[in-house]
Enzyme design. Structure first.
Site, PDB file in Angstrom:
ATOM      1  N   PRO A  52       0.862  -1.166   0.000  1.00  0.00           N
ATOM      2  CA  PRO A  52       0.000   0.000   0.000  1.00  0.00           C
ATOM      3  C   PRO A  52       0.910   1.231   0.000  1.00  0.00           C
ATOM      4  O   PRO A  52       1.654   1.439   0.939  1.00  0.00           O
ATOM      5  CB  PRO A  52      -0.788  -0.099   1.310  1.00  0.00           C
ATOM      6  CG  PRO A  52      -0.581  -1.474   1.809  1.00  0.00           C
ATOM      7  CD  PRO A  52       0.671  -1.978   1.210  1.00  0.00           C
ATOM      8  N   GLU A  53       0.875   1.981  -1.072  1.00  0.00           N
ATOM      9  CA  GLU A  53       1.675   3.189  -1.168  1.00  0.00           C
ATOM     10  C   GLU A  53       0.715   4.369  -1.063  1.00  0.00           C
ATOM     11  O   GLU A  53      -0.448   4.182  -0.734  1.00  0.00           O
ATOM     12  CB  GLU A  53       2.473   3.163  -2.478  1.00  0.00           C
ATOM     13  CG  GLU A  53       3.330   1.901  -2.580  1.00  0.00           C
ATOM     14  CD  GLU A  53       4.127   1.770  -3.859  1.00  0.00           C
ATOM     15  OE1 GLU A  53       4.492   2.813  -4.446  1.00  0.00           O
ATOM     16  OE2 GLU A  53       4.400   0.627  -4.279  1.00  0.00           O
TER      17      GLU A  53
ATOM     18  N   LYS B 136       2.630   7.303   3.696  1.00  0.00           N
ATOM     19  CA  LYS B 136       1.898   6.060   3.907  1.00  0.00           C
ATOM     20  C   LYS B 136       1.364   5.944   5.331  1.00  0.00           C
ATOM     21  O   LYS B 136       0.815   4.914   5.706  1.00  0.00           O
ATOM     22  CB  LYS B 136       2.804   4.862   3.601  1.00  0.00           C
ATOM     23  CG  LYS B 136       3.448   4.909   2.218  1.00  0.00           C
ATOM     24  CD  LYS B 136       4.512   3.849   2.062  1.00  0.00           C
ATOM     25  CE  LYS B 136       5.384   4.125   0.841  1.00  0.00           C
ATOM     26  NZ  LYS B 136       6.535   3.207   0.770  1.00  0.00           N
TER      27      LYS B 136
ATOM     28  N   ARG C 247       0.597 -10.080   7.236  1.00  0.00           N
ATOM     29  CA  ARG C 247       2.015 -10.220   7.572  1.00  0.00           C
ATOM     30  C   ARG C 247       2.479  -9.434   8.796  1.00  0.00           C
ATOM     31  O   ARG C 247       3.631  -9.531   9.189  1.00  0.00           O
ATOM     32  CB  ARG C 247       2.866  -9.845   6.358  1.00  0.00           C
ATOM     33  CG  ARG C 247       3.067 -11.048   5.462  1.00  0.00           C
ATOM     34  CD  ARG C 247       3.431 -10.641   4.059  1.00  0.00           C
ATOM     35  NE  ARG C 247       2.245 -10.420   3.261  1.00  0.00           N
ATOM     36  CZ  ARG C 247       2.249 -10.267   1.958  1.00  0.00           C
ATOM     37  NH1 ARG C 247       3.382 -10.275   1.309  1.00  0.00           N
ATOM     38  NH2 ARG C 247       1.139 -10.086   1.299  1.00  0.00           N
TER      39      ARG C 247
ATOM     40  N   ARG D  43      14.553  -7.204  -3.388  1.00  0.00           N
ATOM     41  CA  ARG D  43      13.237  -7.134  -4.022  1.00  0.00           C
ATOM     42  C   ARG D  43      13.495  -7.087  -5.505  1.00  0.00           C
ATOM     43  O   ARG D  43      14.420  -7.733  -5.985  1.00  0.00           O
ATOM     44  CB  ARG D  43      12.446  -5.930  -3.514  1.00  0.00           C
ATOM     45  CG  ARG D  43      13.160  -4.623  -3.657  1.00  0.00           C
ATOM     46  CD  ARG D  43      12.480  -3.515  -2.903  1.00  0.00           C
ATOM     47  NE  ARG D  43      12.904  -3.517  -1.490  1.00  0.00           N
ATOM     48  CZ  ARG D  43      12.576  -2.580  -0.632  1.00  0.00           C
ATOM     49  NH1 ARG D  43      11.799  -1.582  -1.011  1.00  0.00           N
ATOM     50  NH2 ARG D  43      13.007  -2.607   0.598  1.00  0.00           N
TER      51      ARG D  43
END
Length: 338
Positions: A2-3, A61, A142, A317
């Site tokens: 979620p940005e 965020k 998570r 990543r």
DNA sequence: ATCTGCTCCTGGCGGC
DNA sequence: TGCCGCCAGGAGCAGA
């Protein structure tokens, strides 16, 4: 993931239901979701019950909900070896409920009694004077996200702490130019009217690291994550490892402009969702994933030149780029050196 | 001081 | 088919 756009979708969805709403009950199902909550502030549940949320504010965020003064709960001083448990900590000044979605967090607005399919970590029961009762469910697979009650401190520049929509600015009153202590080090985001472009560009020019790393550094500019970093770099035709301090000022300015375009477009489309993980407060997905040009598009032709998009390992990543449009930086021998 | 990389955590899914 | 291991990665912090 979620940005900024996804978090703003959540903020905007919560705003009408939580602004002015009384918190009547708090249930914490997994204390790991309170890892950003300092026990010195007081017991999380006690700090919230009986108080009202005044608005829904966002910077980058981070989300927060300034709280009405209400009864300052007694700090749970247990465990205070030495007993210096400061009774002042809990009672001093305005506070806010702070939320960060981390990688997989969701804040869902539900009718009381609704079951939750996901992994429910925290539930707030609220009562809005006009709209009635809701459950605010914090779901987080998570557990990189969290909630906390934190003190509000004045912003360094005196401007509003974050974005709170048009109307709720009024409700914020004297908490308008405040920001939670744990968010104070987070830079303003590029859509913030108080974002200082000149300061950002100057700081960027001093960063001895890759441009993508710099874009992801929330103390430099906030709200950008892996998806929108890749999308912005693709749009500006900049390689992700281009040294930040070697990017000409004009190119940096173009890149920032592309960041804003990408964020605003994603926002207009309700954010990016690849699956049920990223949703608005009603559990619905956004549409921006249909507009992605680089992120997750490896193997597909670059929409600009047709060269297949590639995916490369980056900081544990991945980065997605067009190898033709986004050439790696090569230091050149200075031609016009003094 | 600044920069890099490790760590937290779990469900889904690719590959064997 | 079933299971193992990889993958997703925001942000803080330890260590260089």
């Amino acid at each position: 993931m979620p940005e900024l756009p996804e978090v703003e979708v959540v903020r905007a969805g919560l705003e009408p239901a939580v602004s002015g709403a009384l918190i009547t009950g708090v249930e914490v199902f997994d204390t790991r979701s309170l890892k950003r909550h300092s026990p010195l502030e007081g017991r999380f549940e006690s700090l919230l019950e009986g108080r009202r949320m005044l608005a829904a504010v966002r910077r980058g965020k981070f989300l927060w909900f300034p709280l009405s003064a209400g009864a300052a709960a007694a700090p749970t001083g247990e465990g205070g070896a030495g007993g210096a448990a400061p009774a002042t900590a809990a009672a001093s000044g305005p506070q806010a409920l702070v939320a960060h979605l981390g990688m997989s967090g969701q804040v869902l607005l539900r009718t009381p009694g609704t079951g939750e399919e996901g992994l429910l970590r925290i539930r707030l029961q609220i009562e809005h004077p006009e709209h009635g009762e809701f459950w605010v469910n914090f779901v987080d697979q998570r557990i990189f996200g969290s909630m906390a009650v934190d003190r509000l401190v004045p912003t360094a520049d005196g401007a509003a702490g974050g974005y709170s929509g048009f109307d709720s600015g009024r409700m914020l009153g004297d908490t308008l130019a405040l920001v939670p202590g744990q968010v104070a080090h987070i830079a303003r985001d590029p859509l913030d009217p108080a974002f200082d472009e000149a300061t950002f560009l100057a700081a960027l020019g001093r960063k001895r690291t890759g441009i993508k790393r710099a874009l992801l550094d929330q103390t430099l500019v906030s709200g950008i994550g892996n998806i929108y970093a890749d999308e912005s770099l693709w749009a500006a035709r900049v390689h992700y490892e281009h040294p930040a301090d070697r990017l000409p000022r004009a190119r940096a300015r173009e890149l920032l402009a592309e960041v804003r375009v990408v964020l605003e477009k994603a926002l207009a489309e309700g954010g990016t969702s690849f699956d049920a993980q990223y949703v608005n407060v009603n559990g619905a997905s956004g549409y921006f994933s249909h507009s992605l040009n680089a992120y997750g598009q490896q193997g597909k032709p670059c929409p600009r030149c047709g060269t297949p998009i590639v995916r490369e390992a980056f900081m544990n990543r991945s980065s997605h780029l067009c190898p033709r449009c986004q050439r790696p930086f090569r230091a050149r021998v200075a031609r016009v050196a003094a």
